[in-house]
Design an enzyme around this catalytic site. Structure first.
Site, mmCIF file in Angstrom:
data_model
loop_
_atom_site.group_PDB
_atom_site.id
_atom_site.type_symbol
_atom_site.label_atom_id
_atom_site.label_comp_id
_atom_site.label_asym_id
_atom_site.label_seq_id
_atom_site.Cartn_x
_atom_site.Cartn_y
_atom_site.Cartn_z
ATOM 1 N N ARG A 56 -9.178 8.446 -1.155
ATOM 2 C CA ARG A 56 -10.133 8.913 -0.136
ATOM 3 C C ARG A 56 -10.936 10.093 -0.645
ATOM 4 N NH1 ARG A 56 -9.977 8.081 5.340
ATOM 5 N NH2 ARG A 56 -8.623 6.399 6.015
ATOM 6 N N THR A 72 -7.508 4.005 8.213
ATOM 7 C CA THR A 72 -8.744 3.212 8.338
ATOM 8 C C THR A 72 -8.761 2.491 9.689
ATOM 9 O OG1 THR A 72 -8.478 2.869 5.985
ATOM 10 C CG2 THR A 72 -10.200 1.615 7.064
ATOM 11 N N ASN A 97 0.863 -1.187 0.000
ATOM 12 C CA ASN A 97 0.000 0.000 0.000
ATOM 13 C C ASN A 97 0.901 1.239 0.000
ATOM 14 O OD1 ASN A 97 -1.389 2.296 1.084
ATOM 15 N ND2 ASN A 97 -3.057 0.955 1.697
ATOM 16 N N HIS A 151 -3.365 -4.180 7.738
ATOM 17 C CA HIS A 151 -3.432 -3.010 8.618
ATOM 18 C C HIS A 151 -2.503 -3.194 9.818
ATOM 19 C CE1 HIS A 151 -5.446 0.861 9.237
ATOM 20 N NE2 HIS A 151 -5.003 0.686 10.463
ATOM 21 N N HIS A 176 -5.575 3.882 -1.800
ATOM 22 C CA HIS A 176 -6.904 4.248 -1.308
ATOM 23 C C HIS A 176 -7.180 5.680 -1.755
ATOM 24 C CE1 HIS A 176 -9.683 4.638 2.511
ATOM 25 N NE2 HIS A 176 -10.320 4.901 1.389
ATOM 26 N N GLU A 233 -8.605 0.677 -3.099
ATOM 27 C CA GLU A 233 -9.480 0.709 -1.918
ATOM 28 C C GLU A 233 -10.487 1.830 -2.103
ATOM 29 O OE1 GLU A 233 -7.182 1.146 1.597
ATOM 30 O OE2 GLU A 233 -6.173 -0.766 1.349
ATOM 31 N N ARG A 268 -6.667 13.139 0.791
ATOM 32 C CA ARG A 268 -5.549 13.549 1.656
ATOM 33 C C ARG A 268 -4.200 13.001 1.180
ATOM 34 N NH1 ARG A 268 -7.053 10.255 7.075
ATOM 35 N NH2 ARG A 268 -9.024 11.302 6.673
ATOM 36 N N HIS A 270 1.122 6.284 1.721
ATOM 37 C CA HIS A 270 1.896 7.247 2.505
ATOM 38 C C HIS A 270 3.057 7.865 1.740
ATOM 39 C CE1 HIS A 270 -0.782 6.810 5.717
ATOM 40 N NE2 HIS A 270 -0.492 5.556 5.948
ATOM 41 N N GLU A 294 -10.626 -9.173 3.281
ATOM 42 C CA GLU A 294 -9.368 -8.763 3.895
ATOM 43 C C GLU A 294 -9.668 -8.582 5.374
ATOM 44 O OE1 GLU A 294 -6.983 -5.728 2.008
ATOM 45 O OE2 GLU A 294 -6.140 -5.120 3.947
#
Ligand code: PXP
Length: 252
Positions: free
Chosen positions: A58, A114, A11, A204, A56, A83, A62, A14, A164
């Site tokens: 969003r 999340t 993922n 996660h 993801h 996502e 962000r 970031h 998941e």
């Protein structure tokens, strides 16, 4: 690829977080002095053996921007896992992109990341509608849920091919007395999901320490890992960080 291997989905949200901290007011998402570029990051992950790339998009944008997802779709060779929240806007966007996989996740404006799985028992009708739309377009859908029997049974009832399991509660409990209980919950969830015919992914809060235990969960197909890999990349570079995690997941 050896299909017995536990797959690693990276993922890369970031990476985009770091870019947005400095360049969120720029219209462009890459080029010139705008860095770091998540597409370049994803390519380095691919080279190092990542099995898929997750982002993801969003609602508040962000980190990832729509343009990032489009560029990833054009350039990635490994599968793209998008996502998405259960909204009409995200369904429309996702149908336009046609990612290989879509993972339906909850989205609360206030959360930093999340925080809990999607409650698909409460949200049954909305999830069913999005699931149907995506399945019709050939997108393989997973549902990001807590390892609760009711949620897992509902995923199977809705006809989702993949779940998941949310490992956040386990990861947060790693250094506390509740860790063993959280791990058992995940284990039971994975067993139940497998019995019901679901493919079992998890993610996660997985890092270079807890991965050794998480990888022993039964029936695991793929782990989705973001923050720890992006963080380690600052010191070791992307390729080494991805390679190390992939090795850790498949220690014999
Ligand atoms: N899986 C899902 C569904 C997520 O929402 C996230 C966080 O964005 C992750 C995996 C990765 O979590 P982390 O960044 O803590 O590894």
């Amino acid at each position: 690829m050896n299909h017995q291997e536990l797959l690693l989905g990276v993922n890369i949200d970031h990476c985009a977080t770091v870019r947005q901290v400095r360049y969120k007011d720029c219209e462009a998402t890459n080029g010139g002095i705008i860095e770091p570029d998540p597409v370049f990051f994803a390519q380095q992950c691919e080279l190092a053996g990542a099995d898929s790339i997750t982002v993801h998009l969003r609602e508040d944008r962000r980190h990832m921007q729509a343009r990032d997802v489009e560029r990833l779709r054009e350039s990635l060779r490994v599968p793209l896992n998008l996502e998405m929240a259960v909204t009409d806007a995200m369904l429309e966007f996702t149908l336009g992109i046609e990612p290989d996989y879509a993972c339906i996740v909850p989205e609360n404006r206030e959360e930093v990341t999340t925080e809990g799985g999607l409650n698909i028992v409460d949200e049954r009708d909305r999830v069913a509608r999005v699931l149907e739309g995506l399945a019709h377009a050939g997108v393989i859908v997973s549902l990001f849920i807590d390892p609760e029997p009711d949620q897992i049974r509902m995923a199977a009832e809705l006809g989702a091919p993949v779940v998941e399991l949310h490992t956040g509660a386990y990861s947060n409990a790693y250094y506390s007395t509740t860790r063993a209980g959280e791990f058992e919950r995940l284990k039971a969830g994975a067993e139940l999901g497998h019995e019901l015919g679901l493919v079992i992914n998890a993610g996660h809060g997985i890092n270079y320490v807890n991965a050794a235990e998480v990888r022993t969960l039964p029936h695991l197909h793929e782990l989705n890992i973001g923050h720890s890999i992006v963080s380690r990349s600052l010191f070791k570079g992307v390729e080494e960080s991805v390679r190390e995690m992939r090795r850790l997941l498949n220690v014999r």
